[in-house]
Design an enzyme around this catalytic site. Structure first.
Site, short mmCIF file in Angstrom:
data_model
loop_
_atom_site.label_atom_id
_atom_site.label_comp_id
_atom_site.label_asym_id
_atom_site.label_seq_id
_atom_site.Cartn_x
_atom_site.Cartn_y
_atom_site.Cartn_z
N LYS A 150 8.27 -1.40 0.37
CA LYS A 150 8.68 -0.70 -0.87
C LYS A 150 8.18 0.74 -0.76
O LYS A 150 7.00 1.01 -0.92
CB LYS A 150 8.09 -1.35 -2.13
CG LYS A 150 8.74 -0.76 -3.38
CD LYS A 150 7.82 -0.67 -4.57
CE LYS A 150 7.12 0.62 -4.76
NZ LYS A 150 7.90 1.84 -5.02
N GLY A 168 -2.20 4.62 -1.67
CA GLY A 168 -1.83 5.32 -2.90
C GLY A 168 -3.07 5.63 -3.72
O GLY A 168 -4.20 5.64 -3.20
N THR A 194 -6.18 5.47 -6.42
CA THR A 194 -7.18 4.43 -6.67
C THR A 194 -6.82 3.59 -7.90
O THR A 194 -6.94 2.36 -7.86
CB THR A 194 -8.57 5.09 -6.84
OG1 THR A 194 -8.94 5.65 -5.58
CG2 THR A 194 -9.63 4.08 -7.25
N GLY A 234 -4.26 1.14 -6.99
CA GLY A 234 -4.89 0.13 -6.12
C GLY A 234 -5.64 -0.92 -6.94
O GLY A 234 -5.57 -2.12 -6.64
N GLU A 255 -5.69 1.86 1.19
CA GLU A 255 -6.18 3.22 1.47
C GLU A 255 -5.95 4.01 0.20
O GLU A 255 -4.81 4.25 -0.19
CB GLU A 255 -5.40 3.84 2.63
CG GLU A 255 -5.58 3.13 3.96
CD GLU A 255 -7.01 3.07 4.43
OE1 GLU A 255 -7.76 4.02 4.15
OE2 GLU A 255 -7.40 2.07 5.05
N CYS A 282 -4.43 12.87 1.60
CA CYS A 282 -5.67 12.22 1.15
C CYS A 282 -6.88 12.87 1.82
O CYS A 282 -7.98 12.83 1.30
CB CYS A 282 -5.63 10.74 1.46
SG CYS A 282 -5.23 10.41 3.17
N GLU A 288 -9.66 14.22 -8.03
CA GLU A 288 -8.82 14.46 -6.85
C GLU A 288 -7.66 15.37 -7.24
O GLU A 288 -6.88 15.03 -8.13
CB GLU A 288 -8.29 13.12 -6.33
CG GLU A 288 -7.45 13.28 -5.09
CD GLU A 288 -6.79 11.98 -4.63
OE1 GLU A 288 -6.34 11.20 -5.49
OE2 GLU A 288 -6.73 11.77 -3.41
#
Ligand code: NDP
Length: 481
Positions: free
Chosen positions: A173, A226, A228, A231, A248, A282, A383
């Site tokens: 996906k 993707g 956090t 995730g 990750e 990232c 971030e």
């Protein structure tokens, strides 16, 4: 505008609902193509196809699977122009960089094929008479691969490649905004003559399609890259059926520039690398901690270097920085720059969208340097994931280490010093998965990425250890008495 299809069980299909959605060219804001908007029924079909393909694919010899990946690498090479065009038009990658990604894609697939033939299990020490016990590396099963938008082609192949070569079957996906590239990637993979059902493609929003993958009982593993917070949602959803999850996730990577560093080199190389891919990586540094005695010099050289960046339409050869990949991300970075201003930082260059045509239409932002930041500022704490570089002063090694470690992330860090023992001391103290000394982050398929530090992820990617994550160690004990 072209309509595209998904790939399930070796067939190109529409969504069961018949619904579609569009992807957009970030340089112009115009629609690029329409793809199926998948739902739960489509994920069911893909999971069924992947499970049906698993017995044959997982029992194929390792050399045959490696050869299939080499055929895929050759197909990527042959069709790289189509992939480059889509990286440029759907993601806004400058064409020069997109060519580099396409070449790196071929190299990475060749690497994946070659190391897969050396992956081994282990014979255990004998602990009972007349028995042999060993660990055999076996595939996990059906693996859902959910990719982010930031480096679309590399993300897809660096996850799908090792999953497939180790004998798993896949459901990809892609990030919604890169769905047409996901279709092209799959069309090229189809040319590699891989059995039907080994690779399936579903397109659609993370909240519905991604969730259907994460909760599906017929899926054994999730390989996700993707944010956090996404995730965390996936980990929770996948826990209901106890899937293996390799994640990750985000980063806020500190760079420490010590007083004894080659400051000019540090500023030049870091600035030269910072804004590649519009700093949507990232691994992009999130905060530069520079010793107070070399701070002014660092800022001066960094800014000089940033002024050399040519912001432009990504299909022009001279462009070194294109647009941001989507409007939402552009607005997020603008918010960080605004808060930095309000909280007392100094915008030394950039800080706004270009206003001259044709750059006024797309999602462009000038490369931005934010000096005199404080550690507590929002732009330093979160971030950024876009072209703004916050720079801060420090006065002692202990302070720099403490500030660098004061983050919920732990993806990577950099240290610049001419003193070898200081480099060892600082790298030892930093709580991150990777540290780069006297160099910006280097990416090659041989080097691992990510890991298990704080909220930046679970499990390794790339290299041999990243490939091993797609296998289980099955224990077998045989009595021969
Ligand atoms: P997101 O987390 O927003 O999206 C990543 C993928 O997850 C997309 O395919 C998305 O679909 C999907 N998704 C969204 N919600 C769900 C859900 N509830 N269940 C399942 N899937 C879902 O990340 P971005 O694409 O915005 O990428 C940027 C982030 O990725 C940054 O935080 C960056 O640090 C991180 N990243 C980390 C890397 C690493 O190696 N550590 C490398 C690259 C990026 P949709 O597109 O439809 O929203």
């Amino acid at each position: 505008m072209q309509n595209y299809k998904m790939y399930i069980g070796g067939k190109w299909v529409d969504a069961v609902s018949g619904r579609t959605f569009a992807t957009v060219n970030p340089s112009t804001g115009e629609e690029l193509g329409r793809v199926p908007l998948a739902g739960k029924e489509d994920v069911d079909k893909a999971a069924k196809a992947a499970n049906e393909a698993l017995p044959v694919w997982s029992k194929m010899t390792q050399s045959d699977r490696a050869k299939a990946i080499l055929r895929f690498a050759a197909a990527v090479k042959e069709h790289s122009k189509e992939l480059i065009d889509l990286e440029v038009n759907e993601h806004g990658t400058p064409v020069m960089l997109a060519r580099g990604f396409a070449a790196a894609a071929v190299d990475q697939l060749e690497y994946i094929a070659s190391i897969s033939r050396g992956i081994m299990g282990q014979v255990l020490p004998q602990s009972m008479p007349n028995t042999v016990g060993y660990l055999q590396r076996v595939p996990i099963g059906v693996c859902a691969v959910i990719t982010p938008w930031n480096v679309p082609l590399m993300m897809m192949l660096s996850m799908v490649g090792p999953a497939m070569v180790t004998g798993n079957t896949c459901i990809l996906k892609p990030a919604s905004v890169n769905s047409v590239l996901g279709v092209k990637f799959t069309e090229i993979l189809e040319k590699a003559d891989i059995p039907k059902g080994v690779m399936n493609l579903v397109t659609g929003p993370g909240g519905s399609v991604g969730d259907a993958l994460a909760t599906h009982p017929g899926i054994d593993m999730i390989r996700f890259t993707g944010a956090t917070d996404t995730g965390q949602v996936i980990l929770k959803a996948a826990s209901k059926t106890v899937k293996k999850c390799i994640m990750e996730l985000g980063g806020n990577n500190p760079i420490i520039v010590c007083e004894d560093a080659d400051v000019e080199k540090a500023a030049k190389l870091q600035a030269g690398r910072h804004y590649g891919n519009s700093a949507q990586n990232c691994s992009t540094p999130g905060r530069y901690y520079v010793h107070e005695n070399v701070y002014d010099k660092f800022v001066e050289v960094f800014v000089e270097e940033v002024k050399k960046i040519k912001v432009g339409l990504p299909w022009e050869e001279s462009t070194t920085m294109g647009p941001m990949a989507n409007l939402q991300q552009l607005e997020k970075v603008e918010y960080y720059i605004k808060t930095a201003r309000e909280e007392g930082a100094r915008i030394v260059c950039g800080g706004a969208r270009p206003t001259t045509p044709p750059l006024d239409k797309g999602y462009f932002l000038m490369p931005t340097v934010v000096a005199d930041c404080k550690h507590e500022m929002t732009i330093v704490k979160e971030e950024i994931f876009g072209p703004a570089a916050p720079i801060l002063k420090f006065s002692s090694e202990e302070e720099a280490i403490k500030l660098a470690n004061d983050s919920s992330y732990g993806l990577c860090a950099g240290v610049w010093t001419r003193d070898g023992s200081k480099a060892l001391r600082i790298t030892g103290e930093l709580r991150v998965d990777s540290v780069f000394v006297n160099m910006p982050r280097m990416m090659t398929p041989e080097f691992p990425w990510g890991g298990n530090v704080k909220e930046s992820g679970v499990g390794k990617s790339d290299s041999v250890c990243g490939m091993e994550e797609f296998t289980d160690l099955k224990f077998i004990c045989i009595s021969y008495s």
